[in-house]
Design a protein around this motif. Structure first.
Motif, mmCIF file in Angstrom:
data_model
loop_
_atom_site.group_PDB
_atom_site.id
_atom_site.type_symbol
_atom_site.label_atom_id
_atom_site.label_comp_id
_atom_site.label_asym_id
_atom_site.label_seq_id
_atom_site.Cartn_x
_atom_site.Cartn_y
_atom_site.Cartn_z
ATOM 1 N N THR A 195 0.591 -1.128 -0.034
ATOM 2 C CA THR A 195 -0.166 0.069 -0.062
ATOM 3 C C THR A 195 0.880 1.348 -0.017
ATOM 4 O O THR A 195 0.348 2.506 -0.228
ATOM 5 C CB THR A 195 -0.868 0.099 1.146
ATOM 6 N N LEU B 296 -6.404 -3.369 0.055
ATOM 7 C CA LEU B 296 -5.017 -2.960 -0.385
ATOM 8 C C LEU B 296 -5.068 -1.908 -1.132
ATOM 9 O O LEU B 296 -4.122 -0.741 -1.201
ATOM 10 C CB LEU B 296 -4.307 -4.043 -0.906
ATOM 11 N N GLY B 299 -5.922 1.190 0.427
ATOM 12 C CA GLY B 299 -4.563 1.718 1.479
ATOM 13 C C GLY B 299 -3.772 2.420 0.483
ATOM 14 O O GLY B 299 -3.128 3.379 0.998
ATOM 15 N N VAL B 300 -3.597 1.951 -0.709
ATOM 16 C CA VAL B 300 -2.686 2.707 -1.616
ATOM 17 C C VAL B 300 -3.086 4.287 -1.986
ATOM 18 O O VAL B 300 -2.362 5.222 -1.732
ATOM 19 C CB VAL B 300 -2.515 2.054 -3.148
#
Lengths: 300, 306
Positions: A195, B296, B299-300
């Motif tokens: 992430t 994910l 999250g990025v």
């Protein structure tokens, strides 16, 4: 007391800089110019400790005399060649591994009959250059017997490390602690690497917190199947770490940021392989393992 | 008839230019980019690449300027659907609105503001090169069908499909448009997100056997969610994935989600993996891998604003 610290990355440098305050420390480096810099300028520690340590250094194991204690502090991927280069040397030394993941002890055991201690460390820092490391997180190193060593041996090394100004604790059996850290690392490092997030509040709440929780649960199932009673709940370790007030950048995140190989094999790889051995399904760890391996492949 | 393109990005422009070829169609384009709107009004809109086509149309960034239209074609990124349709709904008080967007949930968003809704999926793709000029990368078919809870009359759907086809965008009107839609959603959710997380092109994702297996894991979850709704896929997404991985097709293509991540733009993951998870929940189908990938990628996105 003669101590050899093999591997002078962040963790090795923190050990060397502190232990030099209470023992004769020799640093074994991979690069000759690194050894030369340490010999000429010493090793500086900033952050939670402010120290300048006079250390001897060499990149040639043959040039290093016998020692009472050898700490292998290299990255997991470098352990095999390092241990091979030590074969036949340090006849009187106890050797201690501090690598992430599982399996470091077996690698070293195959190259010599040294008494072995196994350790995991939670301290962290930032390596500014070859002779300057910043001590960031003053969390403990946990030490336990592995081969031909006793809990008392673990305790005496822990006491030495404490006397040098670092935190250390000895255990009769390190596996409960080692597995706690393995599950914590396999989860936090991969999620951070994929992430780009440092280990902050996102890991403890919302959708990403849910994923972290599920990853921890998979890890717990593997530990249970392996007959290991965890010392700490990795989920609580995670939540606690996100509340320390400043966000830590896990090493795997820094590795992918710098397009370096990561420790994915040693960390998540060892968990996934242990899961296979014990017949436990770990689809999420398997997915993250593949994603991080693919991210490494994207460098080129 | 009057058709308004809502969101005149690459895909919207493909429809706008082709419909503008027809004498019996008056084309309007609503877009947030004033530079793009001004260029279109001054010099027309032009496609280059897979075909070189130019057309004249009315463009505006002011929804109030849109006349009453027979049809709307919504082509914004999925996260802008609600804002775009709520601003323009007045133009479709008696018209039908189709979506040709990516992902799941666009029809539902449009139905919140418009009576008669058309479910749609389109495979052509491109990118804006400069205001008024669009690179047409990939030709392909479009499928339109009724949005079941609030359907447009089928003869209206046929009328729009016919106009698109006559203009040069092959379009079929079908009774159940969910099959092609889910095939494309499953394709995109299972490959775009993996490209976005790893940085690999479509072909490189597919040539790593372990990663290709993860893609199949995501596909299987999507198929199960589609099956639970009684949706029959018009083709196997796996075939589309393998086809696209060929060197002469899209081996070196960076998925739009990877392009978004590299440019730090919000991705469509909420409507792709997130859509599969939501529909899975509604129909009692577990989707743990899509859930993980969704988390994910979010999250990025969070990492840009931490």
């Amino acid at each position: 007391m003669n101590v050899v610290v093999a591997g002078a990355g962040t963790i090795g440098s923190l050990f060397a800089g502190h232990l030099a305050q209470v023992a004769d420390v020799t640093v074994l480096t991979r690069r000759p110019e690194h050894a030369q810099a340490l010999n000429e300028r010493g090793l500086h520690v900033s952050g939670r400790s402010v120290l300048t340590a006079a250390v001897a250094a060499s990149s040639d194991p043959a040039a290093v005399g016998d020692a009472d204690l050898v700490i292998l502090a290299c990255k997991g991927g470098d352990l095999e060649p390092l241990a091979a280069s030590l074969a036949g040397r340090f006849a009187h030394a106890t050797v201690m591994t501090v690598q992430n993941g599982l399996g470091a002890e077996e690698i070293v055991a195959a190259h010599g009959a040294w008494p072995l201690l196994s350790a995991v460390t939670f301290m962290s820092g930032t390596r500014h250059d070859d002779v300057h490391v910043e001590y960031v997180l003053d969390t403990a190193t946990w030490i336990g017997p592995y081969r031909d060593t006793t809990p008392a041996d673990a305790e005496s090394v822990a006491a030495l490390i404490r006397s040098a100004g670092l935190k250390a604790e000895a255990f009769d059996d390190l596996r409960p602690a080692q597995w706690s850290k393995l599950i914590f690392n396999a989860t936090v490092n991969t999620v951070a690497a994929l992430t780009g997030l440092p280990h902050d509040f996102h890991f403890a709440e919302g959708m990403l917190g849910g994923l972290v929780h599920d990853l921890v649960d998979e890890g717990k199932a593997v530990a249970e199947a392996a007959g290991v009673a965890l010392r700490e709940d990795p989920w609580e370790m995670n939540v606690h770490a996100t509340r320390r007030g400043h966000a830590h950048y896990p090493s795997m995140l820094e590795d992918v940021g710098a397009h370096r190989p990561t420790e994915i094999e040693l960390i998540t790889g060892s968990l996934v392989r242990a899961a296979e051995r014990h017949g436990v399904a770990v689809p999420l760890h398997t997915a993250l393992y593949r994603l991080v391996k693919a991210k490494e492949a994207s460098y080129s | 008839m009057k058709v308004a393109i809502i969101g005149c990005g690459a895909v919207g422009s493909l429809f706008a230019v082709h419909l503008a070829q027809l004498d019996d169609v008056e084309v309007w384009a609503y877009d947030a980019s004033q530079a793009h709107v001004d260029a279109i009004n001054a010099h027309g809109l032009r496609l280059t690449g897979a075909g070189d086509v130019a057309g004249r149309l009315h463009a505006t960034s002011d929804a109030a300027e849109l006349p009453a239209c027979d049809f709307g074609i919504v082509a914004t990124k999925a996260m802008h659907t609600t804002a775009a349709i709520s601003a323009t709904a007045h133009a479709f008080a008696n018209g039908c609105v189709a979506t040709v967007q990516n992902g799941l949930g666009n029809e539902e968003a449009i139905a919140g503001f418009v009576e008669k809704v058309i479910r749609g999926t389109t495979f052509p793709a491109g990118k804006i090169l400069e205001p008024g000029l669009v690179q047409w990368d990939v030709k392909g078919d479009t499928t339109l069908g009724p949005f079941e809870p609030q359907p447009a009359p089928f003869d209206e759907i046929e009328r729009l499909a016919d106009a698109c086809t006559r203009g040069g965008m092959p379009t079929a009107a079908v009774a159940d448009a969910r099959g092609p839609q889910w095939r494309k959603v499953i394709f995109n959710a299972s490959t775009n997100s993996i490209g976005a997380l790893t940085g690999l092109t479509h072909g490189r994702v597919c040539e790593r056997p372990d990663l290709r297996q993860l893609v199949s894991g995501l596909v299987d979850e999507g198929k199960a969610v589609a099956a639970a709704q009684g949706i029959e896929l018009d083709a196997d997404p796996e075939d589309l994935i393998d086809h696209a991985a060929k060197p002469e097709v899209a081996y070196g293509h960076k998925a739009s989600m990877l392009q978004d991540v590299e440019a730090r733009r919000t991705t469509e993951v909420d409507y792709l993996n997130g859509g599969i998870v939501r529909f899975g929940r509604e129909h009692g189908v577990p989707t743990p891998l899509n859930q993980a990938i969704w988390a994910l990628v979010k999250g990025v996105e969070d990492s840009w604003t931490k």
